[in-house]
Write a protein that holds these residues in place. Structure first.
Motif, PDB file in Angstrom:
ATOM      1  N   THR A 122      12.149 -10.123 -20.757  1.00 24.13           N
ATOM      2  CA  THR A 122      11.384  -9.095 -21.477  1.00 24.13           C
ATOM      3  C   THR A 122      10.775  -8.080 -20.511  1.00 24.13           C
ATOM      4  N   ILE A 123      10.180  -8.576 -19.443  1.00 21.14           N
ATOM      5  CA  ILE A 123       9.543  -7.688 -18.462  1.00 21.14           C
ATOM      6  C   ILE A 123      10.579  -6.801 -17.774  1.00 21.14           C
ATOM      7  N   LEU A 124      11.692  -7.378 -17.362  1.00 24.75           N
ATOM      8  CA  LEU A 124      12.712  -6.598 -16.653  1.00 24.75           C
ATOM      9  C   LEU A 124      13.311  -5.524 -17.546  1.00 24.75           C
TER      10      LEU A 124
ATOM     11  N   THR B 247       0.860  -1.192   0.000  1.00 24.89           N
ATOM     12  CA  THR B 247       0.000   0.000   0.000  1.00 24.89           C
ATOM     13  C   THR B 247       0.883   1.224   0.000  1.00 24.89           C
ATOM     14  N   GLN B 248       1.571   1.436  -1.138  1.00 28.50           N
ATOM     15  CA  GLN B 248       2.498   2.537  -1.234  1.00 28.50           C
ATOM     16  C   GLN B 248       1.763   3.861  -1.416  1.00 28.50           C
ATOM     17  N   VAL B 249       2.525   4.881  -1.764  1.00 26.72           N
ATOM     18  CA  VAL B 249       1.976   6.229  -1.937  1.00 26.72           C
ATOM     19  C   VAL B 249       0.877   6.172  -2.988  1.00 26.72           C
ATOM     20  N   LYS B 250      -0.289   6.667  -2.650  1.00 27.74           N
ATOM     21  CA  LYS B 250      -1.436   6.577  -3.540  1.00 27.74           C
ATOM     22  C   LYS B 250      -1.331   7.621  -4.643  1.00 27.74           C
ATOM     23  N   SER B 251      -1.637   7.217  -5.844  1.00 20.96           N
ATOM     24  CA  SER B 251      -1.673   8.122  -6.985  1.00 20.96           C
ATOM     25  C   SER B 251      -2.701   7.578  -7.957  1.00 20.96           C
ATOM     26  N   LYS B 252      -2.976   8.312  -8.982  1.00 18.48           N
ATOM     27  CA  LYS B 252      -3.951   7.878  -9.959  1.00 18.48           C
ATOM     28  C   LYS B 252      -3.444   6.613 -10.643  1.00 18.48           C
ATOM     29  N   PRO B 253      -4.257   5.552 -10.666  1.00 15.91           N
ATOM     30  CA  PRO B 253      -3.798   4.301 -11.265  1.00 15.91           C
ATOM     31  C   PRO B 253      -3.422   4.492 -12.737  1.00 15.91           C
ATOM     32  N   SER B 254      -2.298   3.901 -13.140  1.00 13.13           N
ATOM     33  CA  SER B 254      -1.861   4.021 -14.538  1.00 13.13           C
ATOM     34  C   SER B 254      -2.512   2.967 -15.420  1.00 13.13           C
ATOM     35  N   ILE B 255      -3.030   1.914 -14.823  1.00 19.07           N
ATOM     36  CA  ILE B 255      -3.702   0.867 -15.597  1.00 19.07           C
ATOM     37  C   ILE B 255      -4.960   0.439 -14.865  1.00 19.07           C
ATOM     38  N   SER B 256      -5.837  -0.249 -15.596  1.00 18.02           N
ATOM     39  CA  SER B 256      -7.075  -0.720 -14.991  1.00 18.02           C
ATOM     40  C   SER B 256      -6.780  -1.877 -14.053  1.00 18.02           C
ATOM     41  N   LYS B 257      -7.722  -2.129 -13.164  1.00 17.57           N
ATOM     42  CA  LYS B 257      -7.560  -3.246 -12.239  1.00 17.57           C
ATOM     43  C   LYS B 257      -7.469  -4.577 -12.981  1.00 17.57           C
ATOM     44  N   PHE B 258      -8.231  -4.702 -14.061  1.00 15.77           N
ATOM     45  CA  PHE B 258      -8.183  -5.950 -14.825  1.00 15.77           C
ATOM     46  C   PHE B 258      -6.787  -6.168 -15.383  1.00 15.77           C
ATOM     47  N   GLU B 259      -6.212  -5.132 -16.014  1.00 14.63           N
ATOM     48  CA  GLU B 259      -4.851  -5.240 -16.530  1.00 14.63           C
ATOM     49  C   GLU B 259      -3.870  -5.584 -15.410  1.00 14.63           C
ATOM     50  N   GLU B 260      -3.997  -4.872 -14.301  1.00 15.31           N
ATOM     51  CA  GLU B 260      -3.072  -5.051 -13.189  1.00 15.31           C
ATOM     52  C   GLU B 260      -3.072  -6.492 -12.710  1.00 15.31           C
ATOM     53  N   TYR B 261      -4.267  -7.001 -12.441  1.00 11.76           N
ATOM     54  CA  TYR B 261      -4.331  -8.357 -11.898  1.00 11.76           C
ATOM     55  C   TYR B 261      -4.026  -9.412 -12.958  1.00 11.76           C
ATOM     56  N   LEU B 262      -4.294  -9.092 -14.220  1.00 10.75           N
ATOM     57  CA  LEU B 262      -3.902 -10.017 -15.280  1.00 10.75           C
ATOM     58  C   LEU B 262      -2.379 -10.099 -15.372  1.00 10.75           C
ATOM     59  N   LEU B 263      -1.713  -8.964 -15.229  1.00 10.54           N
ATOM     60  CA  LEU B 263      -0.240  -8.980 -15.219  1.00 10.54           C
ATOM     61  C   LEU B 263       0.283  -9.781 -14.035  1.00 10.54           C
ATOM     62  N   TYR B 264      -0.339  -9.620 -12.866  1.00  4.94           N
ATOM     63  CA  TYR B 264       0.073 -10.411 -11.708  1.00  4.94           C
ATOM     64  C   TYR B 264      -0.108 -11.902 -11.990  1.00  4.94           C
ATOM     65  N   PHE B 265      -1.244 -12.218 -12.619  1.00  4.81           N
ATOM     66  CA  PHE B 265      -1.523 -13.628 -12.922  1.00  4.81           C
ATOM     67  C   PHE B 265      -0.507 -14.183 -13.917  1.00  4.81           C
ATOM     68  N   ILE B 266      -0.205 -13.393 -14.947  1.00  7.36           N
ATOM     69  CA  ILE B 266       0.760 -13.850 -15.958  1.00  7.36           C
ATOM     70  C   ILE B 266       2.105 -14.150 -15.322  1.00  7.36           C
ATOM     71  N   THR B 267       2.599 -13.218 -14.515  1.00  7.11           N
ATOM     72  CA  THR B 267       3.936 -13.371 -13.939  1.00  7.11           C
ATOM     73  C   THR B 267       3.981 -14.431 -12.843  1.00  7.11           C
ATOM     74  N   LEU B 268       2.844 -14.808 -12.324  1.00  5.61           N
ATOM     75  CA  LEU B 268       2.802 -15.874 -11.328  1.00  5.61           C
ATOM     76  C   LEU B 268       2.516 -17.225 -11.981  1.00  5.61           C
ATOM     77  N   PHE B 269       1.593 -17.236 -12.931  1.00 10.80           N
ATOM     78  CA  PHE B 269       1.105 -18.484 -13.516  1.00 10.80           C
ATOM     79  C   PHE B 269       2.106 -19.102 -14.492  1.00 10.80           C
ATOM     80  N   ILE B 270       2.653 -18.294 -15.401  1.00 11.83           N
ATOM     81  CA  ILE B 270       3.510 -18.843 -16.461  1.00 11.83           C
ATOM     82  C   ILE B 270       4.737 -19.562 -15.895  1.00 11.83           C
ATOM     83  N   PRO B 271       5.450 -18.998 -14.919  1.00 15.01           N
ATOM     84  CA  PRO B 271       6.608 -19.747 -14.387  1.00 15.01           C
ATOM     85  C   PRO B 271       6.215 -21.030 -13.659  1.00 15.01           C
ATOM     86  N   ILE B 272       5.028 -21.046 -13.056  1.00 16.20           N
ATOM     87  CA  ILE B 272       4.654 -22.173 -12.198  1.00 16.20           C
ATOM     88  C   ILE B 272       3.994 -23.308 -12.968  1.00 16.20           C
TER      89      ILE B 272
END
Length: 1016
Positions: A462-464, A3-28
């Motif tokens: 690619t992500i890094l 819960t870092q410094v709050k600012s206007k989100p740069s992406i939608s929640k769907f994008e955000e959580y999809l990115l989290y899912f991609i980076t967690l799911f693909i390696p596993i």
């Protein structure tokens, strides 16, 4: 995660959580043993998720009047490299058009990664999201660490269950599938974990809820420290020397970046730190020290025998073994040979390369070219389908255009990082430096491996790298091209992005399904041989039982005691003693009854065993046929989903020649015969000879040969004239024609498979099948010649087919020579890795001798093959062995055959050539004999070869003396005039040299006398 410094989100929640899912799911993710390469399924899932991500982004922006896009210089470089890969497709279209689908798939994938990079650059503007994505990668790494520990210490896998014996390096596959790339992935994320340990705040706002934030950061940092320590353990017991090199070099790179930052940083930070900042700095410092100490402790524990290593390896031993990799046949030498193959590939295609992904289809040829120029590397030949250096491989595949654009992308990335880094505060700078250092692990290992080919390593890199050039770090817009898209341009760009991502998603998933079918087909294929072996063993048991029955019937062997005459005589006295109330006749009758009862009991048991074994054999045969059908259907489905999956085509080529296919055709014919329909009978053969059967449907048209349509037309004419097909089946040996088409189908499929699957055994199999076809075509021509007298009405058709089969026999022979020549070109040695490969030379020579007359051309060819063996053997024996006993034996047999046929000149030529050709092999085996003493088999084989060579030298001397005596007798004895003329004719026209001389009898005697004197 935070819960870092709050600012206007740069992406939608769907994008955000999809990115989290991609980076967690693909390696596993690893779905059971459904593909050979874990990466295949990961790429398939990754492309699906990226397509969904792109679609979501487009839907979010579809109503905006304009969209602003930033493309930093390194991303432009990557885009240029993507264009270079697309240009390489020109070579694919020209040289190997059927492979365009596979190469095009990877070009689309690179285009998709370019779009993904642009997406990340523009959308990841919030440090919270960046840190959370890195946190997801660390969680996936934690899962892989846990799985790796189970792999190594328990021989068990979370997804696959039991996988083998503990303490084996090869077990450490986790969810990545290769023990070389598990530590690469963890090595990259080790630097990310260090950031989580070292960063004071991880971007958290520490001005509010200080105690709560401190507790959260303490937990995160402690977990990151534990994970980092465990990562190091996995990296050590994975024993990948390349990573042992890459990580220290990345640390050096990190130190250079840190030095640069300290000397050139622009932003001066306030040195005042509040209380929580001091506590966090102390915590980070403490944990970092603990981590460093733990690393040294681990290095010590993994360098000594004990439970950590299971006495299976030591870290110091593994590191010191790096020198062995540089030795002949070592992994470094194997890589050098593969790199040379890429270099020679590039020399043939210098500008745009041969095409993306073509190393795997052409590496065999270029390994042959490499060995031709660097024969000392022959011993290091390995079936590398990747060059084990991504940069050199890209040089060969994409040419100067590709490698220069890639160099531009990486060079501009370094420039970009240095330019932006100095402007950042200490925490952002630390993050940039550690991401850069982590990325360097993969970039370095890619110099001697292929980490960038595999998931999740390539996705993580690619992500890094995208994070490094993202808008979050590059707020000033340095080295960035700004694009404004109006609605029309956005629509076009969106459509192109969806087409690219959808195209690669479809192709990747079709390839994935194709590999699944291949794996199923290969399992069925293995069962074919398993059931064959089981049936063979059962047949042996059946024969043993039948032998027992025969012994029982004949009262022999184990059952000799049941012979009526001896059975009663041997037992009657004992029986009478036990039964005093019986007389001899009564005792004999009871003993006979007892004998018959025992005989019948044994016979019944043997018959029961016989029936049980026969039932088992029938079951094994049924299972074998079912496995054949299953394998065929699975391989066909594999190619149906992706016609560039050449491995399935290779196995279809083998199945096309299997006896089960022959039996299928015979069964269909029997069914048609029982129906009484002539057309049904002929249709079975027509489907085969006209290529209308299911198994051959995916042979590429340019390779499909239907050489026996004319034979079918003749058979159809004869059957329609009233001659029963059953009669022709025997008189024309139609089953041989069926087998000839089967072998031709096998050859055609193997050639097809080579368009997308380079396999050394394809060359050998095509050579073997061609040799069979050469022999069978000659046999069929002879059968037709004999059939003319029986069926004179069809004389003209027979004569035309005789000529056709003679031509086909010669074509097959020429084809056999071509493919065997290619075989010993691409792999002249290699029997240190592929047991028995040295027999290829004698196999080739025997096939020539069986299918061609022994004349000067044939003899020159077999000498050439033998000389090639000796040339290869010279380099093989330097660190292995080369004992050409079988090859030399062919020549000595030829010499003896010439002697038996009184062709003494040819015999002498053969002996002289044999001694000359194999003299180097004799000399090195004499020199190496002491070295072979550690291996009894090799030592004995070498000793046998030496003895045979010495014996041939002795026999040559004896032969010359005997030959002189024979010639002198014939030349001086008037009664031997005819024999003398035969000897002179043979001497003056040697069929092996095709040299004609005009020597007199005295010249011949003088020549032999001179040879004798030279041997003394």
């Amino acid at each position: 995660m935070a819960t870092q410094v709050k600012s206007k989100p740069s992406i939608s929640k769907f994008e955000e959580y999809l990115l989290y899912f991609i980076t967690l799911f693909i390696p596993i993710v690893t779905i059971g043993p459904i593909t050979y390469e874990y990466s295949t399924q990961k790429y398939a899932f990754f492309t699906i998720l990226i397509f969904i991500l792109f679609f979501a982004v487009i839907m979010e922006f579809r109503r905006q009047k304009q969209v602003n896009i930033n493309i930093p210089l390194p991303a432009i470089g990557w885009g240029l490299f993507t264009i270079a890969t697309a240009l390489s497709l020109i070579s694919v279209m020209i040289e190997n058009f059927p492979y365009l689908r596979f190469s095009g798939m990877w070009v689309l994938y690179f285009a998709m990664t370019f779009l993904f990079v642009v997406y990340l650059v523009n959308r990841i503007k919030d440090k919270r999201i960046m840190i959370n994505i890195l946190g997801m990668l660390l969680i996936s790494a934690g899962f892989i660490v846990l799985d790796s520990f189970l792999n190594f210490y328990a021989g068990w896998d979370i997804w696959l269950g039991h996988i083998g014996t503990p303490y084996l390096r090869d077990n450490v596959r986790a969810t990545i599938g290769n023990p070389d790339f598990v530590p690469d992935y963890l090595g990259v994320l080790l630097f990310v974990a260090i950031y989580f340990i070292s960063s004071r705040t991880l971007g958290y706002d520490t001005s509010k809820d200080k105690d709560k934030v401190y507790r959260k950061l303490m937990i995160i940092k402690i977990l990151a420290t534990i994970e980092a320590i465990l990562m190091v353990a996995v990296i050590i017991f994975s024993q990948t020397r390349g990573v042992f090199i890459a990580i220290p070099l990345s640390v050096v790179f990190l130190a250079l970046l840190y030095t640069y930052y300290q000397n050139f940083k622009v932003k001066k930070e306030d040195s005042k730190i509040d209380d929580i900042g001091k506590k966090l700095r102390k915590l980070s410092t403490t944990l970092l020290v603990i981590f460093i100490i733990a690393v040294f402790v681990e290095m010590f524990l993994y360098s000594i025998p004990g439970p950590f290593t299971g006495n299976s390896f030591s870290l110091t031993g593994r590191v010191s073994s790096s020198t062995q990799a540089l030795s002949n046949a070592g992994t470094a030498q194997q890589r050098f040979l593969a790199w040379w193959a890429s270099v020679y590939q590039w020399k043939d295609h210098p500008v745009i390369g041969q095409g993306l992904g073509t190393y795997r289809t052409d590496f065999l040829y270029y390994l042959g070219v490499s060995i031709e120029h660097h024969p000392s590397l022959m011993i290091a030949w390995n079936n590398f389908m990747k060059a084990h250096n991504d940069y050199v491989q890209l040089l060969g595949e994409t040419g100067l255009v590709g490698i220069l654009t890639l160099a531009f992308a990486l060079g501009s990335l370094l420039w970009f990082v240095l330019r932006v880094l100095k402007k950042k505060d200490s925490d952002d700078a630390l993050l940039m430096m550690l991401i850069s250092a982590g990325s360097m692990v993969t970039l370095i290992t890619s110099m001697y491996s292929f980490a960038e080919h595999l998931m999740p390593d390539s996705m993580t890199l690619t992500i890094l790298l995208a994070f490094l050039v993202s808008d979050y770090f590059n707020k000033d817009g340095d080295l960035t091209w700004k694009i404004v898209l109006n609605k029309a341009k956005f629509a076009v760009s969106s459509l192109a992005s969806l087409i690219i991502s959808a195209g690669v998603m479809i192709l990747m998933n079709m390839y994935f399904v194709s590999e699944v079918y291949f794996l199923y087909g290969n399992t069925n294929y293995q069962y074919i041989s398993a059931y064959q072996n089981a049936a063979s063993q059962a047949n042996n048991q059946l024969n043993a039982v039948q032998n027992e029955i025969n012994q029982l019937k004949s009262y022999s062997g184990n059952y000799a005691y049941l012979n009526p005459q001896t059975y009663i005589q041997s037992r009657i006295q004992q029986f009478l003693a036990a039964n005093p109330g019986l007389n001899q006749t009564q005792a004999s009758i009871q003993l006979e009854s007892q004998r018959q009862q025992e005989y019948n009991q044994i016979m019944n048991q043997l018959n029961s065993n016989l029936q049980s074994i026969q039932t088992a054999i029938n079951q094994f045969n049924d299972y074998e046929n079912q496995s054949y059908i299953g394998a065929k259907d699975d391989f066909l489905n594999s190619v149906r989903w992706d016609n560039t999956y050449g491995t399935s085509e290779f196995y279809l080529g083998l199945l096309a020649t299997f006896p089960q296919r022959d039996q299928e055709i015979i069964n269909e014919l029997n069914k048609a015969l029982s129906s009484g329909s002539t057309s049904a009978q002929l249709n079975v053969l027509k489907d085969l000879f006209y290529g209308r059967n299911d198994i051959t449907q995916f042979i590429h048209p340019q390779f499909k040969n239907l050489n026996y349509e004319g034979d079918y037309d003749l058979i159809a004419s004869m059957v329609n004239s009233g001659i029963p097909l059953v009669e022709l089946w025997n008189s024309l040996n139609i089953n041989q024609l069926v087998q000839m088409q089967m072998y031709q189908d096998g050859i055609d499929y193997l050639k097809t498979s080579l368009e997308s699957f380079a396999e050394k055994n394809s060359y050998r199999l095509i050579g073997q099948f061609s040799a069979l076809l050469s022999s069978m075509n000659r046999s069929q021509a002879s059968i037709y010649q004999n059939a003319i007298s029986k069926y004179p009405k069809f004389k003209s058709q027979f004569e035309a087919l005789i000529q056709k089969h003679d031509e086909l026999a010669q074509q097959a022979f020429t084809q056999m020579e071509h493919w065997y020549d290619q075989l010993i070109f691409i792999l002249p040695g290699g029997w240190n890795r592929y047991s028995g490969w040295n027999q290829v030379y004698s196999e080739y020579i025997n096939n020539i001798l069986q299918n061609a007359p022994l004349d000067a051309t044939t003899y020159a060819k077999i000498k050439e093959i033998a000389q090639k063996y000796v040339w290869a053997g010279y380099y093989m024996q330097k660190t292995f062995w080369a004992i050409p006993t079988n090859t030399m034996g062919i020549f000595t047999s030829l010499a003896q055959n010439f002697i038996d046929n009184h062709m003494y000149s040819e015999a002498l030529t053969t002996v002289n050539d044999t001694l000359a050709i194999f003299k180097p092999a004799y000399e090195w085996n004499v020199a190496d004999l002491e070295r072979y003493k550690g291996d009894t088999t090799i030592y004995n084989n070498a000793q046998d070869f030496i003895n045979q060579y010495k014996e041939l030298e002795t026999k040559r001397v004896q032969f010359l003396s005997q030959l002189k005596a024979v010639y002198e007798y014939a030349f001086t004895n008037p009664t031997q005039k005819a024999t003398a003329e035969e000897y002179v004719k043979d001497w003056n026209h040697n069929i092996l040299t095709n040299v004609t001389t005009n020597d007199s009898t005295s010249d011949i005697i003088s020549a032999i006398t001179k040879m004798i004197s030279e041997t003394k």
